[in-house]
Design a protein around this motif. Structure first.
Motif, short mmCIF file in Angstrom:
data_model
loop_
_atom_site.label_atom_id
_atom_site.label_comp_id
_atom_site.label_asym_id
_atom_site.label_seq_id
_atom_site.Cartn_x
_atom_site.Cartn_y
_atom_site.Cartn_z
N THR A 367 0.52 -1.63 -0.03
CA THR A 367 -0.09 -0.14 -0.08
C THR A 367 0.61 1.02 -0.20
OG1 THR A 367 -1.49 -1.52 1.03
CG2 THR A 367 -1.99 1.47 0.89
N PRO A 368 2.12 0.88 0.86
CA PRO A 368 2.41 2.15 0.50
C PRO A 368 3.30 2.94 -0.57
CG PRO A 368 3.49 1.59 2.31
CD PRO A 368 2.26 0.88 1.87
N CYS A 369 4.21 2.34 -1.41
CA CYS A 369 4.22 2.80 -2.58
C CYS A 369 2.85 2.70 -4.14
CB CYS A 369 5.37 1.46 -3.32
SG CYS A 369 6.02 1.58 -4.65
N ARG A 370 2.36 1.82 -4.02
CA ARG A 370 1.22 1.62 -4.33
C ARG A 370 0.64 2.96 -4.30
NH1 ARG A 370 -1.87 -1.89 -2.65
NH2 ARG A 370 -3.75 -1.10 -1.56
N GLU A 371 -0.51 3.06 -3.35
CA GLU A 371 -1.11 5.29 -2.72
C GLU A 371 -0.40 6.06 -3.04
OE1 GLU A 371 -3.99 4.51 -3.27
OE2 GLU A 371 -4.32 1.77 -3.58
N GLY A 405 11.61 3.91 4.03
CA GLY A 405 11.43 2.25 4.79
C GLY A 405 10.12 1.53 5.20
N LYS A 406 9.21 2.36 4.39
CA LYS A 406 7.94 1.02 4.96
C LYS A 406 6.92 0.38 3.79
CE LYS A 406 6.64 5.53 7.95
NZ LYS A 406 8.17 5.83 7.29
N SER A 407 7.78 -0.24 2.23
CA SER A 407 6.89 -0.51 1.37
C SER A 407 8.17 -1.68 1.51
CB SER A 407 7.41 0.56 0.44
OG SER A 407 9.06 0.60 0.32
N GLY A 412 9.90 1.71 -3.36
CA GLY A 412 9.58 3.22 -2.53
C GLY A 412 10.71 4.16 -1.75
N ASP A 413 11.65 3.70 -1.73
CA ASP A 413 12.38 3.82 -1.32
C ASP A 413 12.50 5.42 -2.32
OD1 ASP A 413 12.18 2.53 1.67
OD2 ASP A 413 14.04 1.39 1.15
N GLY A 414 13.32 4.65 -3.39
CA GLY A 414 13.87 5.39 -4.68
C GLY A 414 13.06 6.43 -5.13
N ALA A 415 11.35 6.30 -4.91
CA ALA A 415 10.98 6.99 -5.02
C ALA A 415 10.89 8.10 -4.13
CB ALA A 415 9.30 6.57 -5.48
N ALA A 416 10.91 8.13 -2.55
CA ALA A 416 11.65 9.25 -1.76
C ALA A 416 12.27 9.90 -2.12
CB ALA A 416 10.46 8.39 -0.27
#
Length: 460
Positions: A367-371, A405-407, A412-416
């Motif tokens: 969910t963290p990455c998808r949304e 750190g939550k994906s 997700g880390d790379g996107a942040a």
């Protein structure tokens, strides 16, 4: 463009010192890219090809692992994990097949070293594969290649065919008793398959999505058997180490990040290309060798390891480009993809395009990455278009924090990363988009024809 100098070790680079390209560059993997048909077995043999394999096959497998470990070779795929240590994790005497999987699914924006390496010098990878399989006692290896690069796929198939015909693959390799089959697998163009467990799922015929760990691939990887997953450049670097020695390898780079590596220089530079240099070289030194930024412009921001690493600015020109130096400065060396942008580039526009990429490539498993990536794209598009509000800046920072750190995996880390770093260094530019109700930059000025009159009258 590939920059090459004479063979041999190089003195450790010193920031701000006078540059002598002949001494600073360390062409090993790229030493003969500019020669006629460098991809053939004949050319590779003329440059000591497969000599490292002969030496490795004369050594017990555990001694090969120890030798690579002592050389200090670290993974060139991004994380920098010691290669020999990764091989050492494979359990022995377990009665299960062992597998080597080479990750050639290169697809992050800015990253472009493995594909040129495979196109120009595929036998360095094949020789490294045989050495690695001897070390981990494997009889099956897989090369997972990004499927869109059809010319590289064809060249790799031909190189494997040549290796089989010459006795470097197949049964009883060079009379050593080692049997090894190599399979080249073309992926279907999913960035997520660059994550090693998603790659393994894809190789097994399933949808490419990250696995829950533990168990780690070294214990239960491909087909639930012990598996080593290594980057192309990591494996391709092994033959030279075996042939020329670990001390030769350690004579380059820094103490904790020894050896040579490929730096991919792209963006607003005079001569973009692959620059093979010792770890610890600086961007200032590479720019001096490549002709600097395009004429009449200055460096504004850059990435040390591709779009998934926190960006740097011109104040970081003298940061040593090794794992420790870049980490201490607040980013990651990653794949050494040095994307350089000059003052004509809108940071908000660049970060928005990168975030669109990550939102598109998110597998959707967590969910963290998808949304989160989807939400970031909507907010960034509004800010770029002048429809954002000041609260949006804190909101995108908060969303990125809830992804980081939550994906399920590092996507997700790379996107942040670009969100955090761009707000850190260029928050005023974000605010300017909001207060000015639009982007203050002319996007045409950042193009190749930007110094001409062609950009006049062109709107975003």
């Amino acid at each position: 463009m590939t920059v090459a100098a004479e063979h041999g070790g190089a003195s450790r680079p010193e920031a701000g010192g006078e540059i002598n390209p002949e001494k600073l560059l360390t062409p090993v993997l790229s030493a003969f890219w500019d020669q006629p048909e460098p991809w053939t077995l004949e050319t590779y043999r003329r440059h000591e090809g497969y000599e490292g394999l002969r030496k490795a096959l004369a050594m017990p497998p555990d001694d090969v692992i120890a030798y690579v470990k002592d050389s200090g070779l670290r993974g060139r795929g991004g994380a920098g994990f010691p290669t020999g240590m990764k091989w050492q994790f494979i359990p022995q005497g377990d009665g299960k097949p062992h597998y080597l999987v080479v990750n050639a699914d290169e697809s992050e924006p800015g990253t472009c070293k493995d594909i040129p390496l495979l196109f120009a010098n595929p036998h360095s990878l094949i020789e490294g594969i045989v050495i690695a399989c001897h070390a981990i006692r494997s009889h099956h290896a897989f090369i997972y290649l990004r499927g869109e690069v059809v010319p590289v796929l064809r060249r790799l198939h031909e190189a494997v065919r040549e290796a089989y015909a010459a006795g470097y693959l197949g049964k009883n390799i060079l009379g050593s008793g080692l049997d090894l089959d190599v399979i080249v697998h073309a992926g279907a163009g999913a960035y997520i398959c660059g994550e090693e467990t998603a790659l393994l799922d894809s190789l097994e015929g399933r949808r490419g999505q990250p696995r829950l760990r533990p168990p780690f691939p070294a214990v239960a990887g491909l087909y639930a058997c012990p598996t080593v997953v290594n980057n192309v450049e990591s494996i391709a670097s092994v033959p030279a180490i075996m042939n020329r020695g670990k001390d030769w390898f350690r004579s380059m780079g820094s103490e904790k990040s020894p050896g040579f590596t490929l730096y991919s220089l792209s963006g607003h530079v005079t001569n973009p290309g692959q620059y093979e240099a010792p770890l610890g070289v600086t961007l200032r030194q590479l720019l001096d060798m490549s002709g600097g930024m395009r004429r009449g412009h200055r460096l504004k921001f850059w990435t040390p390891g591709g779009s998934s690493t926190p960006m740097f600015t011109d104040e970081h020109l003298d940061v040593p480009l090794d794992y420790e130096g870049v980490g201490a400065a607040g980013s990651m060396l990653g794949t050494k993809a040095l994307q350089c942008f000059d003052e004509t580039t809108c940071v908000v526009r660049a970060v928005t395009r990168w975030t669109e990429f990550y939102a598109h490539e998110s597998c959707g498993k967590c969910t963290p990455c998808r949304e989160g990536t989807y939400w970031l794209v909507q907010l960034l598009r509004d800010i770029e278009a002048g429809k954002g509000v000041m609260d949006d800046l804190d909101k995108i920072d908060d969303i990125a924090d809830n992804i980081n750190g939550k994906s399920f995996c590092a996507l997700g880390d790379g996107a942040a990363s670009p969100i955090f770093s761009s707000l850190k260094y260029f928050r005023e530019e974000y605010e300017q988009h909001i207060t000015g109700k639009g982007c203050p930059f002319d996007p045409a000025k950042s193009t190749l024809w930007g110094d001409n009159d062609a950009h006049q009258g062109v709107n975003a």
